[in-house]
Motif scaffolding. Structure first.
Motif, short mmCIF file in Angstrom:
data_model
loop_
_atom_site.label_atom_id
_atom_site.label_comp_id
_atom_site.label_asym_id
_atom_site.label_seq_id
_atom_site.Cartn_x
_atom_site.Cartn_y
_atom_site.Cartn_z
N LYS A 1 0.51 -1.00 0.08
CA LYS A 1 0.44 -0.18 -0.06
C LYS A 1 0.83 1.37 0.10
CE LYS A 1 -4.53 -2.41 2.21
NZ LYS A 1 -4.53 -3.17 1.94
N LEU A 2 1.85 1.21 -0.60
CA LEU A 2 2.58 2.33 -0.94
C LEU A 2 2.48 3.03 -1.87
CD1 LEU A 2 6.14 0.76 -0.34
CD2 LEU A 2 5.08 2.25 1.39
N PRO A 3 2.57 4.62 -1.76
CA PRO A 3 2.06 5.20 -3.19
C PRO A 3 3.16 5.25 -3.77
CG PRO A 3 2.32 6.86 -0.24
CD PRO A 3 2.26 5.01 -0.37
N HIS A 4 2.96 5.13 -5.10
CA HIS A 4 3.16 4.72 -7.03
C HIS A 4 3.13 5.06 -7.65
CE1 HIS A 4 0.50 2.07 -6.34
NE2 HIS A 4 0.11 1.82 -7.46
N PHE A 5 4.00 5.44 -8.45
CA PHE A 5 3.58 5.67 -10.16
C PHE A 5 4.98 4.73 -10.86
CE2 PHE A 5 6.55 9.19 -9.29
CZ PHE A 5 6.83 9.19 -10.31
N ASP A 6 4.39 4.63 -11.95
CA ASP A 6 5.02 3.87 -13.28
C ASP A 6 5.73 4.68 -14.20
OD1 ASP A 6 2.58 3.78 -14.73
OD2 ASP A 6 2.37 1.83 -14.84
N GLY A 7 5.95 3.88 -14.74
CA GLY A 7 6.99 4.45 -16.15
C GLY A 7 6.00 6.19 -17.56
N SER A 8 4.48 5.45 -17.01
CA SER A 8 3.68 5.89 -17.85
C SER A 8 2.86 7.59 -17.52
CB SER A 8 2.45 5.54 -18.09
OG SER A 8 1.62 4.88 -16.79
N GLU A 9 3.71 7.62 -15.65
CA GLU A 9 3.23 8.65 -15.59
C GLU A 9 4.49 10.14 -15.52
OE1 GLU A 9 0.80 9.53 -13.44
OE2 GLU A 9 1.58 11.93 -13.50
N MET A 10 5.83 9.05 -16.05
CA MET A 10 6.59 9.73 -16.16
C MET A 10 7.42 10.21 -17.86
SD MET A 10 10.71 8.13 -15.73
CE MET A 10 12.33 9.22 -17.23
N LEU A 11 6.24 9.52 -18.60
CA LEU A 11 6.21 9.54 -19.62
C LEU A 11 5.01 10.78 -19.76
CD1 LEU A 11 6.44 8.50 -22.51
CD2 LEU A 11 4.28 7.42 -22.59
N LEU A 12 4.17 11.12 -19.27
CA LEU A 12 3.33 12.18 -19.57
C LEU A 12 3.87 12.69 -18.89
CD1 LEU A 12 0.27 12.60 -19.74
CD2 LEU A 12 0.27 12.72 -17.23
N GLN A 13 4.62 13.74 -18.31
CA GLN A 13 5.13 15.07 -17.14
C GLN A 13 6.53 15.21 -18.11
OE1 GLN A 13 3.39 15.94 -14.72
NE2 GLN A 13 2.75 14.49 -14.25
N GLN A 14 7.03 13.82 -18.46
CA GLN A 14 8.34 14.32 -20.07
C GLN A 14 7.53 14.65 -21.38
OE1 GLN A 14 9.58 13.39 -22.99
NE2 GLN A 14 7.43 12.37 -23.08
N GLY A 15 6.77 14.48 -21.57
CA GLY A 15 5.54 15.27 -22.58
C GLY A 15 5.10 16.84 -22.22
N ILE A 16 4.71 16.82 -21.53
CA ILE A 16 3.79 17.92 -20.86
C ILE A 16 5.18 19.19 -20.89
CG2 ILE A 16 3.00 19.77 -18.96
CD1 ILE A 16 1.95 17.03 -18.21
N ILE A 17 6.19 18.69 -20.51
CA ILE A 17 6.82 19.90 -20.95
C ILE A 17 7.79 20.01 -21.78
CG2 ILE A 17 9.58 20.23 -19.41
CD1 ILE A 17 8.78 18.58 -16.97
N ALA A 18 8.01 18.75 -22.24
CA ALA A 18 8.24 19.00 -23.90
C ALA A 18 6.75 19.71 -24.88
CB ALA A 18 7.93 17.93 -24.69
N PHE A 19 5.94 19.48 -24.75
CA PHE A 19 4.86 20.27 -25.20
C PHE A 19 4.60 21.75 -24.83
CE2 PHE A 19 1.12 22.04 -25.54
CZ PHE A 19 0.20 20.95 -26.75
N ASP A 20 5.07 22.03 -23.53
CA ASP A 20 5.34 23.58 -23.01
C ASP A 20 5.82 24.17 -23.96
OD1 ASP A 20 5.43 25.51 -21.29
OD2 ASP A 20 7.02 24.62 -20.15
N HIS A 21 7.31 23.50 -24.28
CA HIS A 21 9.16 24.40 -25.26
C HIS A 21 8.42 24.82 -26.89
CE1 HIS A 21 11.81 23.80 -22.67
NE2 HIS A 21 11.61 22.51 -21.53
N PHE A 22 7.28 23.26 -27.05
CA PHE A 22 7.17 23.02 -28.23
C PHE A 22 6.00 25.05 -28.31
CE2 PHE A 22 6.99 18.06 -28.68
CZ PHE A 22 8.58 17.97 -28.90
N THR A 23 5.37 24.66 -27.49
CA THR A 23 4.20 25.60 -27.96
C THR A 23 4.68 27.13 -27.07
OG1 THR A 23 3.23 24.59 -25.47
CG2 THR A 23 2.30 24.21 -28.12
N GLU A 24 6.08 27.25 -26.88
CA GLU A 24 6.97 28.33 -26.28
C GLU A 24 5.91 28.51 -25.60
OE1 GLU A 24 9.05 30.21 -29.02
OE2 GLU A 24 8.34 29.30 -30.97
N HIS A 25 5.93 27.87 -24.97
CA HIS A 25 5.19 28.83 -22.93
C HIS A 25 3.56 28.99 -23.43
CE1 HIS A 25 9.34 27.53 -22.21
NE2 HIS A 25 9.34 28.07 -23.60
N ARG A 26 2.70 28.74 -24.12
CA ARG A 26 1.89 29.82 -24.84
C ARG A 26 0.59 29.00 -23.53
NH1 ARG A 26 -1.55 29.24 -29.92
NH2 ARG A 26 0.97 29.60 -31.04
N TYR A 27 0.83 27.81 -23.37
CA TYR A 27 -0.08 27.68 -22.02
C TYR A 27 0.51 27.10 -20.59
CZ TYR A 27 -2.39 26.53 -26.45
OH TYR A 27 -2.71 26.75 -27.77
#
Ligand code: NDP
Length: 264
Positions: free
Chosen positions: A223-249
């Motif tokens: 019952k340890l709080p946890h996450f797997d690689g899909s959360e890492m994939l999502l979060q790296q994607g969010i930061i990449a998207f921020d660079h792609f769209t030049e901080h519009r959102y």
């Protein structure tokens, strides 16, 4: 006019990045289109990027070092790890970023406060995470099956262990960056060592995605709080998207638009 984006890699057919970014483009009504592009020779990456008219790309295995070399300007952390996973064309220059470790950290922070972390594994992913987490004030130790890859970590000043004689001292987060459990039912450390590490841990994290590893099954059972690689994939994607769209959102806005891809 639509801006063109892609993931470059070899192989790339399995990548979920097009799904993730296209979903966010649509939801945020950004004029972008994201595809996948097989790159066989990393040395040609820059020419391919420029000749096909991309606005930005993500780079996956095995070309992150080539992407580092292809960039005109590289942000500090990507320069430190010599690995770029996001390239963006702006004012005629290619800007290189590494969003893997910052993405991982964004996910880790959501679990709660982490002061100490034990990283299992000593490959490329472990290097990036160790340096980034330390830069955010987290005390990082590394444990690996064999000594060879630990040399780099020792030179960087990390406390390192092999399995022999290892005793976990109660780290907040236990992080699996080994490939144990990727295609087999292996644990990242012998069971007694892992049990001892998890017994005192507050959080467990795996960078593997697409299947539940024996390590995360064990964390769930405890019952340890946890996450797997899909959360890492999502979060790296969010930061990449921020660079792609030049901080519009705002990052939260991107996350709301992108997160549903995990259910697709
Ligand atoms: P590397 O090949 O560079 O390193 C692999 C590490 O795993 C080594 O330390 C190796 O130990 C260890 N290892 C391999 N098999 C076992 C085993 N059976 N038991 C214990 N240790 C083992 O890999 P990477 O750092 O490039 O990638 C590691 C993982 O991270 C992969 O599973 C990959 O899919 C995942 N990943 C996920 C990302 C995401 O966005 N979610 C991003 C990038 C990677 P030794 O030195 O003894 O051989």
């Amino acid at each position: 006019m639509r801006h063109l984006f892609a993931v470059f890699g070899n192989p790339v057919y399995h990548s979920k990045s097009p799904l993730m970014h296209n979903l966010a483009f649509r939801k945020l009504e950004y004029p972008g289109c994201y595809t996948r592009w097989l790159i066989e020779e990393g040395s040609k990456l820059r020419d391919i990027f420029l000749s096909l008219g991309f606005k930005g790309v993500n780079i996956t295995v095995p070309h992150k070092e080539w992407a580092f070399k292809a960039a005109d300007v590289v942000e500090d952390f990507a320069a430190e790890v010599r690995a770029v996973n996001t390239l963006v064309l702006s004012d005629g220059k290619l800007y290189g970023y590494n969003t893997d470790a910052p993405g991982f950290y964004r996910a880790l922070r959501k679990l709660g406060r982490v002061k100490t972390a034990l990283i299992m594994g000593a490959g490329g992913t472990a290097r990036a995470l160790a340096l980034y987490l330390r830069s955010r004030g987290i005390d990082v130790e590394v444990v690996n099956r064999s000594p060879g890859r630990l040399d780099w970590f020792e030179k960087e000043g990390f406390v390192c262990h092999t399995w022999e004689g290892f005793e976990a001292k109660g780290h907040d987060a236990i992080i699996n960056t080994t490939s144990a459990g990727l295609t087999d039912d292996a644990l990242p450390m012998p069971k007694p060592l892992l049990d001892a590490a998890l017994a005192h841990a507050r959080y467990a994290v795996d960078v593997i995605y697409g299947r539940q590893t024996p390590f995360l099954k064990e964390a769930k059972r405890l019952k340890l709080p946890h996450f797997d690689g899909s959360e890492m994939l999502l979060q790296q994607g969010i930061i990449a998207f921020d660079h792609f769209t030049e901080h519009r959102y705002a990052l939260e806005e991107i996350e709301t638009a992108m997160r549903p891809f995990l259910e697709l």
